[in-house]
Design an enzyme around this catalytic site. Structure first.
Site, PDB file in Angstrom:
ATOM      1  N   HIS A 254      -5.983 -10.050   6.627  1.00 32.27           N
ATOM      2  CA  HIS A 254      -4.942  -9.201   7.218  1.00 32.27           C
ATOM      3  C   HIS A 254      -5.455  -8.684   8.551  1.00 32.27           C
ATOM      4  CE1 HIS A 254      -2.058  -5.877   7.678  1.00 32.27           C
ATOM      5  NE2 HIS A 254      -1.309  -6.540   6.820  1.00 32.27           N
ATOM      6  N   ASP A 307       0.969 -10.830  -0.008  1.00 31.87           N
ATOM      7  CA  ASP A 307       1.645 -12.086  -0.336  1.00 31.87           C
ATOM      8  C   ASP A 307       1.015 -12.808  -1.528  1.00 31.87           C
ATOM      9  OD1 ASP A 307       3.486 -12.045   1.917  1.00 31.87           O
ATOM     10  OD2 ASP A 307       1.734 -12.392   3.160  1.00 31.87           O
TER      11      ASP A 307
END
Length: 374
Positions: A254, A307
């Protein structure tokens, strides 16, 4: 400008001042309007958190009735848009359908429509678009919205014709996806809003950005990866092959979080609790993938993001993987619209620069090579 002035991907560049949410990437914290995400997920529900993000505080009883009523009464789509959806190619991706129908809805609204009322209107209609397309795509009769059901319950009812036992968990998953600061789709939508374009153009921009596999589309790609692995014993070889070929491992890493994404941590916990009572497809493979990836990149602080486990959860709920990103959009529209309206209070159109590195001083020649003098 010099090349050293370049911030590739705008990394680290602040483009707005916002009170909507805060991400602490070092400590793994996500905060909505001062409330930590764990607290909201544990105690709140979609409509209440949506009110919080739009208005800046939790609603009182009258305000709660207002937001629930507004969302429940604006769910229906114009019938001619529904008929148009029936003409779409049956293999059209749900995100492409969602993007197109949101754009079409803009023709049914006044030009000056970047108000909170229109934000609520679109938030109410997006679940209807998704559910209708699921029914149309699968040659099933459309199930119309029910005003007495809450936001997430109504969506599941329109999709499947019943209220699954996991409806509360699904509602909490929407809270996790509702807001995440100035991410790619929020930035894109804010850029569109900064031109004073209408809210339908703003959200069309956001949906198009979210569709990409490096953003919201990653949850669909995670499940595809787990399906491709197929066996827990194949995980190390599969991951090592991706690393050797410098390919992205979907659902990991991320831009902001340098530790475990708090949303991923919550989702993983939910899936673990479900798996204690019933089989959850791909969960054993996912756990092995996490172990291998974290070990391979132990010096780089790479962990699962939102996700990775959301796809497994939605798959267990019976939602087809091509619809995963539409669920993301169904929640994130609250954040998109909140940022668009907040930015407008001190609006300035975005106009970044690029650093030119092409040729200069070329002279025009015709097809025969003859130079033309101006």
């Amino acid at each position: 400008m010099k090349k050293e002035d370049l911030k590739h991907g705008l990394e680290g560049v602040a483009v707005a001042i916002s009170s909507i949410s805060y991400v602490d990437g070092e400590k793994g914290k996500l905060v909505y309007r001062g409330f930590e995400i764990e607290d909201l997920v544990e105690n709140s529900y979609f409509e209440e958190v949506a009110y919080l993000i739009w208005f800046g505080s939790l609603p009182n009883e009258n305000e709660e009735d207002f937001i629930k009523s507004m969302l429940s009464k604006k769910r229906n789509l114009p019938e001619n848009i529904v008929e148009m959806m029936r003409l779409f190619p049956e293999n059209a991706h749900p995100m492409a359908v969602l993007r197109s129908v949101v754009s079409m809805l803009g023709m049914y609204s006044k030009e000056d429509n970047s108000t909170l009322e229109n934000a609520i209107n679109l938030t109410a209609k997006i679940p209807t678009i998704i559910a209708y397309w699921y029914r149309i795509k699968n040659n099933l009769p459309i199930i119309y919205p029910e005003e007495h059901l809450n936001h997430s319950e109504n969506f599941l009812y329109m999709m499947f014709g019943e209220l699954p036992e996991y409806s509360k968990c699904f509602d909490k998953a929407l809270i996790l996806h509702m807001e995440q600061g100035m991410n790619a789709s929020t930035f894109a939508s804010t850029v569109t809003s900064s031109t004073l374009s209408d809210i339908y153009s703003v959200i069309t921009t956001a949906i198009g950005t979210l569709k990409g596999p490096l953003h919201g589309g990653a949850n669909e790609k995670v499940l595809e990866m787990l399906e491709e692995i197929g066996d827990i014993e194949k995980v190390p070889e599969y991951i090592d092959n991706l690393i050797r070929n410098k390919k992205k491992i979907m659902g990991f890493g991320h831009r902001i979080y340098k530790t475990y994404d708090p949303r991923a941590k919550i989702l993983k916990k939910w899936v673990q609790e479900i798996s204690a009572h019933e089989k959850v497809d791909f969960f054993d493979i996912a756990l092995k993938v996490e172990d291998v990836v974290v070990e391979r990149f132990k010096d780089k602080n790479i962990y699962p993001n939102v996700d990775f486990y959301s796809g497994i959860l939605y798959n267990h709920f019976g939602i087809p993987k091509e619809f995963f990103t539409t669920i993301f959009a169904m929640a994130r529209i609250v954040g998109w619209t909140a940022h668009a309206m907040e930015y407008r209070k001190n609006n300035r159109i975005f106009r970044p620069r690029s650093i030119y590195n092409g040729p200069k001083d070329l002279k025009y020649k015709d097809m025969k090579g003859v130079e033309i003098n101006g």
